[in-house]
Design a protein around this motif. Structure first.
Motif, short mmCIF file in Angstrom:
data_model
loop_
_atom_site.label_atom_id
_atom_site.label_comp_id
_atom_site.label_asym_id
_atom_site.label_seq_id
_atom_site.Cartn_x
_atom_site.Cartn_y
_atom_site.Cartn_z
N CYS A 262 -6.56 5.09 -1.97
CA CYS A 262 -7.66 4.74 -2.88
C CYS A 262 -7.76 5.75 -4.02
O CYS A 262 -8.01 5.38 -5.17
CB CYS A 262 -8.99 4.71 -2.13
SG CYS A 262 -9.07 3.38 -0.94
N ARG A 263 -7.52 7.02 -3.70
CA ARG A 263 -7.62 8.05 -4.74
C ARG A 263 -6.45 7.95 -5.73
O ARG A 263 -6.63 8.06 -6.93
CB ARG A 263 -7.67 9.45 -4.11
CG ARG A 263 -8.99 9.69 -3.37
CD ARG A 263 -9.09 11.12 -2.85
NE ARG A 263 -9.06 12.07 -3.92
CZ ARG A 263 -8.51 13.29 -3.85
NH1 ARG A 263 -7.95 13.70 -2.74
NH2 ARG A 263 -8.54 14.10 -4.88
N LEU B 18 -13.27 3.95 13.34
CA LEU B 18 -14.21 4.31 12.28
C LEU B 18 -13.95 3.39 11.08
O LEU B 18 -12.81 3.22 10.68
CB LEU B 18 -13.94 5.77 11.91
CG LEU B 18 -14.88 6.54 11.03
CD1 LEU B 18 -16.16 6.88 11.78
CD2 LEU B 18 -14.20 7.83 10.58
N SER B 19 -15.03 2.81 10.55
CA SER B 19 -14.93 2.02 9.31
C SER B 19 -15.77 2.73 8.26
O SER B 19 -16.83 3.25 8.58
CB SER B 19 -15.51 0.63 9.50
OG SER B 19 -14.79 -0.06 10.47
N TRP B 20 -15.26 2.71 7.04
CA TRP B 20 -16.08 3.35 6.00
C TRP B 20 -15.92 2.65 4.66
O TRP B 20 -14.94 1.93 4.45
CB TRP B 20 -15.78 4.85 5.89
CG TRP B 20 -14.52 5.27 5.20
CD1 TRP B 20 -14.42 5.76 3.93
CD2 TRP B 20 -13.17 5.30 5.73
NE1 TRP B 20 -13.11 6.10 3.65
CE2 TRP B 20 -12.33 5.83 4.73
CE3 TRP B 20 -12.61 4.94 6.96
CZ2 TRP B 20 -10.96 6.00 4.91
CZ3 TRP B 20 -11.23 5.10 7.14
CH2 TRP B 20 -10.43 5.62 6.13
N THR B 21 -16.90 2.80 3.80
CA THR B 21 -16.82 2.27 2.44
C THR B 21 -16.96 3.41 1.46
O THR B 21 -17.60 4.43 1.76
CB THR B 21 -17.94 1.24 2.13
OG1 THR B 21 -19.19 1.94 2.07
CG2 THR B 21 -18.02 0.15 3.17
N CYS C 56 -14.38 0.19 -2.09
CA CYS C 56 -13.30 0.33 -1.10
C CYS C 56 -13.87 0.14 0.29
O CYS C 56 -14.93 0.67 0.61
CB CYS C 56 -12.68 1.72 -1.18
SG CYS C 56 -12.11 2.14 -2.82
N SER C 57 -13.13 -0.60 1.12
CA SER C 57 -13.56 -0.87 2.49
C SER C 57 -12.38 -0.58 3.41
O SER C 57 -11.35 -1.24 3.33
CB SER C 57 -13.97 -2.34 2.58
OG SER C 57 -14.36 -2.62 3.88
N LEU C 58 -12.52 0.42 4.28
CA LEU C 58 -11.37 0.97 5.01
C LEU C 58 -11.66 1.14 6.49
O LEU C 58 -12.82 1.22 6.90
CB LEU C 58 -11.01 2.32 4.40
CG LEU C 58 -10.76 2.27 2.89
CD1 LEU C 58 -10.98 3.61 2.24
CD2 LEU C 58 -9.39 1.73 2.57
N MET C 59 -10.58 1.20 7.28
CA MET C 59 -10.74 1.35 8.73
C MET C 59 -9.64 2.23 9.30
O MET C 59 -8.51 2.22 8.80
CB MET C 59 -10.69 -0.02 9.41
CG MET C 59 -11.08 0.02 10.88
SD MET C 59 -10.76 -1.53 11.71
CE MET C 59 -12.10 -2.52 11.08
N THR C 60 -9.99 2.98 10.34
CA THR C 60 -8.99 3.75 11.05
C THR C 60 -9.30 3.71 12.54
O THR C 60 -10.47 3.58 12.93
CB THR C 60 -8.91 5.20 10.54
OG1 THR C 60 -7.82 5.87 11.17
CG2 THR C 60 -10.19 5.97 10.81
N GLY D 73 -6.31 0.29 5.71
CA GLY D 73 -6.55 1.06 6.92
C GLY D 73 -5.26 1.46 7.57
O GLY D 73 -4.18 0.97 7.21
N PHE D 74 -5.39 2.40 8.49
CA PHE D 74 -4.21 2.85 9.24
C PHE D 74 -4.72 3.31 10.60
O PHE D 74 -5.73 4.03 10.69
CB PHE D 74 -3.53 4.00 8.50
CG PHE D 74 -2.14 4.34 9.00
CD1 PHE D 74 -1.43 3.51 9.85
CD2 PHE D 74 -1.53 5.52 8.58
CE1 PHE D 74 -0.14 3.84 10.29
CE2 PHE D 74 -0.24 5.86 9.01
CZ PHE D 74 0.44 5.03 9.86
N GLY D 75 -4.04 2.83 11.65
CA GLY D 75 -4.45 3.23 12.99
C GLY D 75 -3.37 2.88 13.98
O GLY D 75 -2.40 2.19 13.65
#
Ligand code: NAD
Length: 331
Positions: free
Chosen positions: A190-191, A220-223, A231-235, A156-158
């Motif tokens: 991830c890509r 925002l969190s997304w998979t 992949c489990s990510l957050m911003t 993640g990045f924020g």
């Protein structure tokens, strides 16, 4: 012979990162500037010794077509202006390097790609981390399967955003909140680590300050399911400190933290630290772009990469809005 770069938009990134980077590039030089602010035009022309015929405003921008010292136009404006200035730059017959996110919609990205194709000019997107040695090493670890197949990625990045009047909180100029601005780095990682595209996306968001974040997301969190990789990510624009990715494989793991800063990148794997010299990301990506123009080398980050990220981000927004798992549209 160095290629001439015209900078469009003399804000914080142009002033503090790109202009100094241009002094370090081997294949580029600052040739012209485009700004709406007289004081900035004056300061830059003095500091970088630019003659008046290479100083443009947004009104005189299209005359840059006749400026033979300009080979590349570098668009460093708010996201919502990238498309217009990329299309105008291509029509002026110049190669275009555009900051991330490429634009605020996939529709705009397609217009930018078409305009550059029609003009037979290159279009590159400013994903600086793809030129950074710690990130390159992680890509190598992934590709060589040093620790086996990647099974999961977290990241993640924020950051905590300040001034409530800035364009980053304005939907028309920003396109979206932290995902468009910084979450995109984790998505990109991830890509480029997996070489795969997301097949299915879920997302949730939280908003604790609906006044400040009236137009864009706050956190925002997304998979993403990418083949067999989860992949489990957050911003976020609500707090500082999240700035990393980590890949978990069959027989070990590796990652970077902090991962996405301009310098001071630190990495580790189950075998030990990942350590390289810190390079100027902007100088590296600009030299690569200039090399592609001069030698016909393949672009590492073409417009299509930026378009694909917009398609994925559109799916993330759709998933967050609907609560459903969404399959991104493909290019
Ligand atoms: P900034 O606000 O500091 O600069 C934006 C510039 O655009 C300013 O000079 C401003 O005067 C000008 N501008 C022209 N028309 C404007 C309008 N209608 N509203 C607001 N500003 C207007 O922003 P920045 O941080 O320099 O970001 C510029 C671009 O660079 C963005 O697309 C951002 O995503 C990207 N960026 C990339 C990185 C990176 O690491 N690659 C880092 C920061 C920003």
């Amino acid at each position: 012979e160095k290629l001439g770069v015209a900078m469009v938009g003399l804000g914080s990134l142009s002033t503090n990162q790109i202009a100094p980077a241009l002094q370090k590039t081997k294949r580029c030089k600052l040739a012209a500037i485009v700004s709406g602010t007289a004081a900035k035009r004056e300061k830059w022309s003095k500091q970088y010794d630019l003659a008046p015929e290479h100083i443009y405003t947004y009104e005189t921008f299209d005359k840059i077509a006749e400026d033979e010292t300009v080979d590349i136009i570098y668009v460093v404006l708010p996201n919502g202006m990238h498309c217009e200035y990329t299309v105008r730059a291509a029509k002026a017959g110049k190669h275009v390097f555009c900051e991330k996110p490429m634009a605020i919609s996939s529709v705009e990205c397609r217009q930018m790609i078409d305009a550059c194709e029609k003009a037979e000019r290159l279009l590159g997107i400013g994903y600086r981390c793809q030129f950074e040695p710690h990130h390159r090493r992680c890509i190598e670890l992934a590709e060589s399967k040093t620790f086996g197949d990647i099974k999961g990625i977290t990241g993640g990045f924020g950051f905590k955003i300040g001034d409530p009047t800035q364009w980053r909180l304005n939907k028309k100029l920003a396109g979206g909140g932290p995902l468009m601005d910084v979450g995109i780095y984790a998505l990109q990682a991830c890509r480029y680590l997996t070489g795969l595209e997301p097949e299915l996306i879920t997302a949730t968001q939280t908003k604790t300050d609906p006044v400040k974040f009236a137009e864009v997301e706050e956190t925002l969190s997304w998979t993403m399911k990418m083949g067999d990789v989860n992949c489990s990510l957050m911003t976020t624009y609500a707090f500082n400190g999240i700035n990393n990715f980590h890949a978990y494989c069959d027989n070990g793991n590796f990652g970077l933290d902090p991962a996405f800063n301009y310098s001071g990148i630190k990495g580790k794997s189950s075998k030990g630290p990942i350590e390289f010299e810190q390079v100027d990301h902007f100088a590296a990506e600009l030299d690569h772009f200039a090399e592609c123009i001069s030698n016909g080398t393949e672009l590492r980050v073409p417009g299509e990469t930026g378009l694909q990220d917009l398609l994925i981000m559109e799916a993330i927004f759709k998933a967050a809005d609907s609560g459903l798992a969404i399959k991104p549209e493909s290019i």
